[in-house]
Write a protein that holds these residues in place. Structure first.
Motif, PDB file in Angstrom:
ATOM      1  N   MET A   1     -44.289 -63.685  12.749  1.00  0.00           N
ATOM      2  CA  MET A   1     -44.773 -62.377  13.131  1.00  0.00           C
ATOM      3  C   MET A   1     -44.155 -61.986  14.468  1.00  0.00           C
ATOM      4  N   ALA A   2     -43.676 -60.776  14.510  1.00  0.00           N
ATOM      5  CA  ALA A   2     -43.041 -60.292  15.728  1.00  0.00           C
ATOM      6  C   ALA A   2     -43.768 -59.053  16.249  1.00  0.00           C
ATOM      7  N   GLN A   3     -43.639 -58.855  17.548  1.00  0.00           N
ATOM      8  CA  GLN A   3     -44.211 -57.656  18.146  1.00  0.00           C
ATOM      9  C   GLN A   3     -43.644 -56.435  17.429  1.00  0.00           C
ATOM     10  N   PHE A   4     -44.506 -55.485  17.125  1.00  0.00           N
ATOM     11  CA  PHE A   4     -44.216 -54.220  16.448  1.00  0.00           C
ATOM     12  C   PHE A   4     -44.045 -54.374  14.934  1.00  0.00           C
ATOM     13  N   ASP A   5     -44.370 -55.558  14.395  1.00  0.00           N
ATOM     14  CA  ASP A   5     -44.418 -55.686  12.935  1.00  0.00           C
ATOM     15  C   ASP A   5     -45.604 -54.899  12.405  1.00  0.00           C
ATOM     16  N   VAL A   6     -45.415 -54.283  11.253  1.00  0.00           N
ATOM     17  CA  VAL A   6     -46.471 -53.519  10.596  1.00  0.00           C
ATOM     18  C   VAL A   6     -47.014 -54.352   9.444  1.00  0.00           C
ATOM     19  N   HIS A   7     -48.346 -54.414   9.356  1.00  0.00           N
ATOM     20  CA  HIS A   7     -49.029 -55.146   8.288  1.00  0.00           C
ATOM     21  C   HIS A   7     -50.003 -54.210   7.577  1.00  0.00           C
ATOM     22  N   ARG A   8     -50.276 -54.535   6.330  1.00  0.00           N
ATOM     23  CA  ARG A   8     -51.286 -53.775   5.589  1.00  0.00           C
ATOM     24  C   ARG A   8     -52.658 -54.060   6.189  1.00  0.00           C
ATOM     25  N   ASN A   9     -53.487 -53.055   6.158  1.00  0.00           N
ATOM     26  CA  ASN A   9     -54.874 -53.193   6.605  1.00  0.00           C
ATOM     27  C   ASN A   9     -55.694 -53.689   5.412  1.00  0.00           C
ATOM     28  N   LYS A  10     -56.341 -54.824   5.568  1.00  0.00           N
ATOM     29  CA  LYS A  10     -57.173 -55.381   4.505  1.00  0.00           C
ATOM     30  C   LYS A  10     -58.629 -54.961   4.650  1.00  0.00           C
ATOM     31  N   GLY A  11     -58.945 -54.211   5.703  1.00  0.00           N
ATOM     32  CA  GLY A  11     -60.330 -53.868   6.010  1.00  0.00           C
ATOM     33  C   GLY A  11     -60.897 -52.747   5.152  1.00  0.00           C
ATOM     34  N   ALA A  12     -62.147 -52.453   5.413  1.00  0.00           N
ATOM     35  CA  ALA A  12     -62.886 -51.442   4.653  1.00  0.00           C
ATOM     36  C   ALA A  12     -62.290 -50.039   4.795  1.00  0.00           C
ATOM     37  N   LEU A  13     -61.562 -49.764   5.870  1.00  0.00           N
ATOM     38  CA  LEU A  13     -61.002 -48.428   6.102  1.00  0.00           C
ATOM     39  C   LEU A  13     -59.544 -48.319   5.682  1.00  0.00           C
ATOM     40  N   LYS A  14     -59.107 -49.172   4.759  1.00  0.00           N
ATOM     41  CA  LYS A  14     -57.692 -49.221   4.394  1.00  0.00           C
ATOM     42  C   LYS A  14     -57.177 -47.945   3.748  1.00  0.00           C
ATOM     43  N   GLN A  24     -49.066 -57.438  20.490  1.00  0.00           N
ATOM     44  CA  GLN A  24     -49.068 -58.468  21.529  1.00  0.00           C
ATOM     45  C   GLN A  24     -47.716 -59.160  21.640  1.00  0.00           C
ATOM     46  N   SER A  25     -47.479 -59.690  22.808  1.00  0.00           N
ATOM     47  CA  SER A  25     -46.247 -60.413  23.102  1.00  0.00           C
ATOM     48  C   SER A  25     -46.196 -61.723  22.327  1.00  0.00           C
ATOM     49  N   SER A  26     -44.989 -62.158  22.007  1.00  0.00           N
ATOM     50  CA  SER A  26     -44.806 -63.440  21.323  1.00  0.00           C
ATOM     51  C   SER A  26     -45.211 -64.620  22.217  1.00  0.00           C
ATOM     52  N   LEU A  27     -45.418 -64.361  23.500  1.00  0.00           N
ATOM     53  CA  LEU A  27     -45.884 -65.417  24.404  1.00  0.00           C
ATOM     54  C   LEU A  27     -47.228 -65.987  23.964  1.00  0.00           C
ATOM     55  N   PHE A  28     -47.959 -65.216  23.145  1.00  0.00           N
ATOM     56  CA  PHE A  28     -49.299 -65.629  22.733  1.00  0.00           C
ATOM     57  C   PHE A  28     -49.367 -66.016  21.261  1.00  0.00           C
ATOM     58  N   ASP A  29     -48.231 -66.346  20.683  1.00  0.00           N
ATOM     59  CA  ASP A  29     -48.184 -66.691  19.257  1.00  0.00           C
ATOM     60  C   ASP A  29     -48.985 -67.934  18.905  1.00  0.00           C
ATOM     61  N   ARG A  30     -49.230 -68.810  19.861  1.00  0.00           N
ATOM     62  CA  ARG A  30     -49.968 -70.039  19.548  1.00  0.00           C
ATOM     63  C   ARG A  30     -51.451 -69.773  19.265  1.00  0.00           C
ATOM     64  N   TYR A  31     -51.929 -68.600  19.650  1.00  0.00           N
ATOM     65  CA  TYR A  31     -53.325 -68.257  19.394  1.00  0.00           C
ATOM     66  C   TYR A  31     -53.495 -67.821  17.943  1.00  0.00           C
ATOM     67  N   LEU A  77     -57.442 -59.267  15.759  1.00  0.00           N
ATOM     68  CA  LEU A  77     -57.739 -59.748  14.411  1.00  0.00           C
ATOM     69  C   LEU A  77     -57.344 -61.213  14.272  1.00  0.00           C
ATOM     70  N   ALA A  78     -58.140 -61.950  13.527  1.00  0.00           N
ATOM     71  CA  ALA A  78     -57.763 -63.310  13.158  1.00  0.00           C
ATOM     72  C   ALA A  78     -56.567 -63.220  12.219  1.00  0.00           C
ATOM     73  N   LEU A  79     -55.687 -64.207  12.263  1.00  0.00           N
ATOM     74  CA  LEU A  79     -54.482 -64.182  11.444  1.00  0.00           C
ATOM     75  C   LEU A  79     -54.777 -63.963   9.962  1.00  0.00           C
ATOM     76  N   ASP A  80     -55.854 -64.558   9.473  1.00  0.00           N
ATOM     77  CA  ASP A  80     -56.160 -64.404   8.046  1.00  0.00           C
ATOM     78  C   ASP A  80     -56.696 -63.018   7.691  1.00  0.00           C
ATOM     79  N   GLN A  81     -56.942 -62.191   8.697  1.00  0.00           N
ATOM     80  CA  GLN A  81     -57.395 -60.822   8.470  1.00  0.00           C
ATOM     81  C   GLN A  81     -56.232 -59.846   8.317  1.00  0.00           C
TER      82      GLN A  81
END
Length: 124
Positions: A1-14, A24-31, A77-81
């Motif tokens: 996953m890279a900064q500015f990647d677009v993902h589908r919204n899996k939430g109720a408001l999709k 977020q910056s890739s500096l925080f990818d370990r989270y 969001l949690a990664l699995d979200q």
């Protein structure tokens, strides 16, 4: 996953928010969480919405859908979200960073303070 990647919204408001963009910056990818900003369908906004297309709410097209960046609803969001990867808005990274800057800085307050000081100095 890279900064500015677009993902589908899996939430109720999709339906109204079909995508989110990772900011977020890739500096925080370990989270295990990612900061994302919703990309709202432009058609879901009232017709007289003046903010769409502004510095804080730039308009993009993702999979042929006009969407508006909505930084006021930024969320962690949690990664699995996160839904599947769609595309990247890296070519628009500066516009996205500018929108976040508009949200997070005190630029308006600083501008008005500096402006008042300049006017006062000119009057003296």
């Amino acid at each position: 996953m890279a900064q500015f990647d677009v993902h589908r919204n899996k939430g109720a408001l999709k339906e109204s928010i079909p995508f989110v963009v990772l900011v977020q910056s890739s500096l925080f990818d370990r989270y295990r969480r990612r900061m994302v900003v919703p990309l709202v369908r432009r058609s879901e906004l009232p017709g007289n919405t003046a903010t769409a297309g502004s510095r804080m709410n730039p308009v993009f097209e993702v999979e042929g859908v006009p969407v508006v960046l909505h930084p006021l609803d930024m969320v962690s969001l949690a990664l699995d979200q996160l839904g599947g990867h769609v595309t990247s808005l890296a070519e628009h990274g500066q516009a996205i960073a500018d929108a976040l800057d508009e949200l997070l800085t005190r630029s308006w307050g600083i501008r008005s303070i500096v402006g008042k000081r300049l006017v006062a100095a000119a009057q003296n």
